[in-house]
Structure formats: structure tokens, C-alpha cells
Design a protein around this motif. Structure first.
Motif, PDB file in Angstrom:
ATOM      1  N   HIS A   1      37.353  42.133  44.731  1.00 33.66           N
ATOM      2  CA  HIS A   1      36.332  42.655  44.209  1.00 33.66           C
ATOM      3  C   HIS A   1      36.886  44.107  43.652  1.00 33.66           C
ATOM      4  O   HIS A   1      37.279  44.629  43.098  1.00 33.66           O
TER       5      HIS A   1
ATOM      6  N   GLU B   1      35.763  40.157  49.552  1.00 34.24           N
ATOM      7  CA  GLU B   1      35.951  42.257  49.068  1.00 34.24           C
ATOM      8  C   GLU B   1      37.569  42.282  48.398  1.00 34.24           C
ATOM      9  O   GLU B   1      37.332  43.214  47.528  1.00 34.24           O
TER      10      GLU B   1
ATOM     11  N   GLU C   1      28.091  39.794  46.546  1.00 31.27           N
ATOM     12  CA  GLU C   1      27.696  40.557  47.337  1.00 31.27           C
ATOM     13  C   GLU C   1      26.567  40.342  48.259  1.00 31.27           C
ATOM     14  O   GLU C   1      26.160  40.063  49.829  1.00 31.27           O
TER      15      GLU C   1
HETATM   16 FE   LIG Z   1      32.049  43.356  47.762  1.00 31.45          FE
END
Ligand SMILES: [Fe+2]
Ligand SMILES: [Fe+2]
Length: 186
Positions: free
Chosen positions: A167, A164, A82
Motif C-alpha cells: 500500500h 501495508e 484494510e
Molecule cells: Fe494499508
């Protein structure tokens, strides 16, 4: 005029325009977005990334329980990624002639994602999955906004979006592992 001739005259015009507005750096006259709007939108993503860094760092430190060592490592790895997203966004804002908003005042109200501590390991993983899903939706919308009007920013956002999604997938897998059942509810 032949196609080659048109291209040559375009080049002359491009050379003429390139000498104007040098203070705008990389933002040339055919930049397809409004640079101020682009910077404002990217600054929302900056705030979202800051909140995600802080939440993952909290989770990496505070996750407890026998099964949590591997999960802590995953949280810490996500916090690092991040932070890389944050760096990419702030550099792009600078290239667009804007100022990255790193002022801690108001970060959580500018961010799309929430800072949720979570009561236990499962809660933490769930909160991270929720935050990733919010990030995915907002980045996907931004990719559509920039489209062909600012391909550089779009490609950068696509890279972040892909991570993302990884993730979210990681958090989903952890949730399945630690809850011991697949998530079938809608
Ligand atoms: Fe993320
Ligand atoms: Fe991110």
C-alpha cells in the motif's frame, strides 16, 4: 532415556494438559505470550484498521479532478484490503479468548493512524502514505513482540505487514505520478 522416549513422555504430558482448561480453547498452557496483553495489542491494530478503512473510503468518494478516477479505484481497493485486515485481527482475538473492540467510541484515540481528509488529491495521497508508514512501523514492532512466543499471530501480522508495504509503495508511486517529481527530500 532416548530422544524418542523423551518425546513419548512429552506426548503423555501434553495429552494430560490438553484435557485441562478446555474453556481456554486454542490457548494452551505453553502459549508464550500473556493472552490479555496480546488481545490488547491486537485491539489497537483493530482501531488502526478501522481508521484506515474510513479514511480510504472517504478518499475514494471525495477525490476529484481529471486524473482521479484511477486513484479513486486504488483508494477503494485499499479500503477493501484494510477491511480484510480487520477481519483477520478480530478472528485472531476471538481465538485467543478475547473480545474484539469494535466500539466506535474512542476508535481514533486507540488507533495509531490518523483520520485525515486532505484538501486535495495530492494531500489525500500523502495522508495515506503517512498512515501506511505508521501501520508498517507498528506492525513490524508487533511482529517482533510475538516472535516465537505466538507464531500464529506473528505470521498473520507478517501477512498484513507485507500488504501495508505494498500500500505504501502504491501511494508513493501515485504521489510521484501526480506531483510529477520524485520524492527526494528526507
Ligand atoms: Fe494499508
Ligand atoms: Fe491494514
Amino acid at each position: 532415556m532416548s530422544a524418542t522416549g523423551e518425546f513419548v513422555s512429552d506426548i503423555k504430558e501434553i495429552r494430560r494438559r490438553a484435557r485441562q482448561h478446555l474453556s481456554e480453547g486454542a490457548v494452551t498452557q505453553n502459549y508464550g505470550c500473556n493472552a490479555e496483553d496480546a488481545v490488547a495489542m491486537l485491539n489497537h491494530a483493530v482501531a488502526t484498521e478501522i481508521v484506515c478503512i474510513l479514511r480510504y473510503k472517504f478518499h475514494a468518494v471525495c477525490a476529484t479532478g481529471l486524473a482521479s478516477e484511477a486513484v479513486k479505484e486504488e483508494f477503494a481497493q485499499h479500503a477493501k484490503e484494510e477491511e480484510q485486515h480487520l477481519d483477520l485481527l478480530t478472528e485472531r482475538i476471538n481465538q485467543l479468548g478475547g473480545k474484539p473492540n469494535l466500539n466506535p467510541d474512542g476508535v481514533s484515540s486507540r488507533a495509531a493512524s490518523e483520520y485525515a481528509e486532505g484538501e486535495n488529491l495530492i494531500d489525500m495521497i500523502k495522508e495515506d502514505l503517512v498512515a501506511e508508514r505508521i501501520a508498517i512501523e507498528t506492525y513490524r514492532e508487533m511482529v517482533r513482540y510475538f516472535g516465537d512466543r505466538d507464531p500464529t499471530t506473528r505470521v498473520l501480522l507478517e501477512r498484513i505487514l507485507a500488504q501495508e508495504e505494498e500500500h505504501a509503495n502504491d501511494m508513493h508511486d501515485l504521489l510521484v505520478t501526480h506531483e510529477g517529481r520524485p520524492m527526494l527530500e528526507k
